[in-house]
Design an enzyme around this catalytic site. Structure first.
Site, PDB file in Angstrom:
ATOM      1  CE1 TYR A 158      -4.540  -2.239   5.058  1.00 17.32           C
ATOM      2  CE2 TYR A 158      -3.406  -0.160   4.674  1.00 17.32           C
ATOM      3  CZ  TYR A 158      -4.077  -1.270   4.193  1.00 17.32           C
ATOM      4  OH  TYR A 158      -4.289  -1.399   2.826  1.00 17.32           O
ATOM      5  CB  SER A 164      -0.850  -0.018   1.276  1.00 15.41           C
ATOM      6  OG  SER A 164      -1.464   1.244   1.497  1.00 15.41           O
TER       7      SER A 164
HETATM    8  P1  NAD Z   1     -11.638  -6.314  -0.311  1.00 17.87           P
HETATM    9  O1  NAD Z   1     -12.238  -6.193   1.028  1.00 17.87           O
HETATM   10  O2  NAD Z   1     -12.433  -5.953  -1.510  1.00 17.87           O
HETATM   11  O3  NAD Z   1     -11.071  -7.799  -0.531  1.00 17.87           O
HETATM   12  C1  NAD Z   1     -10.285  -8.433   0.430  1.00 17.87           C
HETATM   13  C2  NAD Z   1     -10.489  -9.933   0.305  1.00 17.87           C
HETATM   14  O4  NAD Z   1      -9.586 -10.562   1.239  1.00 17.87           O
HETATM   15  C3  NAD Z   1     -11.904 -10.384   0.675  1.00 17.87           C
HETATM   16  O5  NAD Z   1     -12.422 -11.221  -0.341  1.00 17.87           O
HETATM   17  C4  NAD Z   1     -11.709 -11.123   1.987  1.00 17.87           C
HETATM   18  O6  NAD Z   1     -12.619 -12.214   2.167  1.00 17.87           O
HETATM   19  C5  NAD Z   1     -10.282 -11.631   1.843  1.00 17.87           C
HETATM   20  N1  NAD Z   1      -9.675 -11.943   3.145  1.00 17.87           N
HETATM   21  C6  NAD Z   1      -9.708 -11.200   4.282  1.00 17.87           C
HETATM   22  N2  NAD Z   1      -9.091 -11.854   5.277  1.00 17.87           N
HETATM   23  C7  NAD Z   1      -8.658 -13.032   4.762  1.00 17.87           C
HETATM   24  C8  NAD Z   1      -7.962 -14.153   5.306  1.00 17.87           C
HETATM   25  N3  NAD Z   1      -7.615 -14.201   6.605  1.00 17.87           N
HETATM   26  N4  NAD Z   1      -7.661 -15.186   4.481  1.00 17.87           N
HETATM   27  C9  NAD Z   1      -8.035 -15.164   3.171  1.00 17.87           C
HETATM   28  N5  NAD Z   1      -8.715 -14.150   2.612  1.00 17.87           N
HETATM   29  C10 NAD Z   1      -9.026 -13.093   3.407  1.00 17.87           C
HETATM   30  O7  NAD Z   1     -10.305  -5.417  -0.226  1.00 17.87           O
HETATM   31  P2  NAD Z   1      -9.308  -4.874  -1.352  1.00 17.87           P
HETATM   32  O8  NAD Z   1      -9.399  -3.397  -1.314  1.00 17.87           O
HETATM   33  O9  NAD Z   1      -9.462  -5.598  -2.622  1.00 17.87           O
HETATM   34  O10 NAD Z   1      -7.922  -5.245  -0.660  1.00 17.87           O
HETATM   35  C11 NAD Z   1      -7.041  -6.217  -1.162  1.00 17.87           C
HETATM   36  C12 NAD Z   1      -5.631  -5.898  -0.674  1.00 17.87           C
HETATM   37  O11 NAD Z   1      -5.239  -4.618  -1.194  1.00 17.87           O
HETATM   38  C13 NAD Z   1      -5.494  -5.771   0.847  1.00 17.87           C
HETATM   39  O12 NAD Z   1      -4.270  -6.348   1.247  1.00 17.87           O
HETATM   40  C14 NAD Z   1      -5.475  -4.285   1.082  1.00 17.87           C
HETATM   41  O13 NAD Z   1      -4.790  -3.937   2.264  1.00 17.87           O
HETATM   42  C15 NAD Z   1      -4.738  -3.823  -0.159  1.00 17.87           C
HETATM   43  N6  NAD Z   1      -4.925  -2.410  -0.489  1.00 17.87           N
HETATM   44  C16 NAD Z   1      -6.152  -1.931  -0.812  1.00 17.87           C
HETATM   45  C17 NAD Z   1      -6.296  -0.584  -1.116  1.00 17.87           C
HETATM   46  C18 NAD Z   1      -7.621   0.018  -1.473  1.00 17.87           C
HETATM   47  O14 NAD Z   1      -7.684   1.263  -1.546  1.00 17.87           O
HETATM   48  N7  NAD Z   1      -8.665  -0.753  -1.705  1.00 17.87           N
HETATM   49  C19 NAD Z   1      -5.178   0.252  -1.093  1.00 17.87           C
HETATM   50  C20 NAD Z   1      -3.940  -0.279  -0.773  1.00 17.87           C
HETATM   51  C21 NAD Z   1      -3.832  -1.618  -0.479  1.00 17.87           C
END
Ligand code: NAD
Length: 260
Positions: free
Chosen positions: A155, A142
């Site tokens: 985080y 991130s």
């Molecule tokens: P999201 O909530 O849409 O998807 C996350 C997925 O991870 C979900 O399907 C959830 O069921 C799964 N998950 C959660 N805990 C889990 C576990 N213990 N084991 C297996 N699966 C698990 O979120 P997203 O925005 O797509 O995030 C995905 C990644 O991207 C994360 O690591 C998040 O920190 C990172 N990220 C997101 C953003 C953003 O702005 N959306 C920015 C930077 C980083």
């Protein structure tokens, strides 16, 4: 097709960034392990990829469980003949200040991001090293791998830790032809962020519109959100890149929020 013959596993692939990456990889010919805590949603995504003509396997997997990670990765490797690409992406957000956060919530967020990143990476490296055909590890960091924000301490700490994991795997994996890179997205409107917007707005006493313009996107170059498509493009580029010229890197995809 950029990934023909490759076997990829994407964690957190039932939603948001992971789902977009799984679709992009399948479109480019990879056989994809769709791993998620939500087993039914993982299987539904795998079925979607198969219906579109791809090869995919749903894997119910809690990335904090050593046994589930090992079993899932081993089952995928047995079905499709090894593992070439890991996208360790599963994650969630928890808002709390360092002074307020409970020890349980601290441990929960470190477990999913750091233990999950480690366990999935270790399980895939064991296959990649044994296969002798190299591989690539992509960790989902991130901009918070490089910067802090208030109310996101656990985080921020976890995402900084993934930078260290990426750089270590880049060094150790080199002898085995394994590359490792970290993707650092800015804000993307996935369920993770949609949940956060009202919570942050309430914490800061702002309307959601003001929160978006004056906090979330304030330091981007153009006031735009990053998209799931942007992140899938970068994940595809990293997976298909042909050499270790690109390893140990952390790539910001954030409309210029961070340029470091
Ligand atoms: P999201 O909530 O849409 O998807 C996350 C997925 O991870 C979900 O399907 C959830 O069921 C799964 N998950 C959660 N805990 C889990 C576990 N213990 N084991 C297996 N699966 C698990 O979120 P997203 O925005 O797509 O995030 C995905 C990644 O991207 C994360 O690591 C998040 O920190 C990172 N990220 C997101 C953003 C953003 O702005 N959306 C920015 C930077 C980083």
């Amino acid at each position: 097709m950029k990934l023909t013959g490759k076997v990829a596993v994407v964690t957190g692939a039932a939603s948001g960034l992971g789902a977009a990456i799984a679709r992009a990889y399948a479109n480019e010919g990879a056989r994809v392990g769709v791993a998620d805590l939500d087993a039914a949603a993982a299987e539904a995504m795998a079925a979607e990829l198969r219906a579109a003509g791809g090869e995919a396997m749903g894997l119910g997997m809690d990335v904090t469980s050593e046994a589930q990670v090992t079993q899932g990765i081993d089952a995928l490797a047995a079905k499709f003949g090894g593992i070439d690409i890991l996208v360790s992406n599963a994650g969630f957000q928890h808002l709390d200040s360092i002074a307020d956060v409970s020890f349980d919530n601290w441990k929960r967020i470190l477990a999913v991001h750091l233990d999950g990143g480690f366990l999935t990476t270790r399980a895939c490296l064991r296959h990649m090293y044994a296969q002798g055909r190299g591989g690539t590890v992509i960790l989902m960091g991130s901009i918070h791998s490089k910067e802090a924000s208030v109310s996101k301490g656990p985080y921020v700490v976890a995402k900084h830790g993934l930078l260290g994991l990426c750089r270590t795997v880049a060094k150790e994996g080199a002898a085995h032809g394994v590359r490792a890179n970290l993707i650092c997205p800015g804000f993307v409107r996935t369920p993770l962020v949609e949940k956060q917007i009202p919570e942050l707005a309430a914490r800061m006493g702002l309307s959601e519109a003001k929160l978006i313009s004056d906090v979330i996107l304030r330091t981007t170059v153009d006031g735009e959100f990053t998209t799931v498509g942007d992140i899938a493009e970068v994940a595809l580029f990293l997976a298909a890149f042909p050499s270790a010229a690109l390893t140990g890197q952390s790539i910001n995809v954030s409309h210029g929020w961070n340029m470091g």
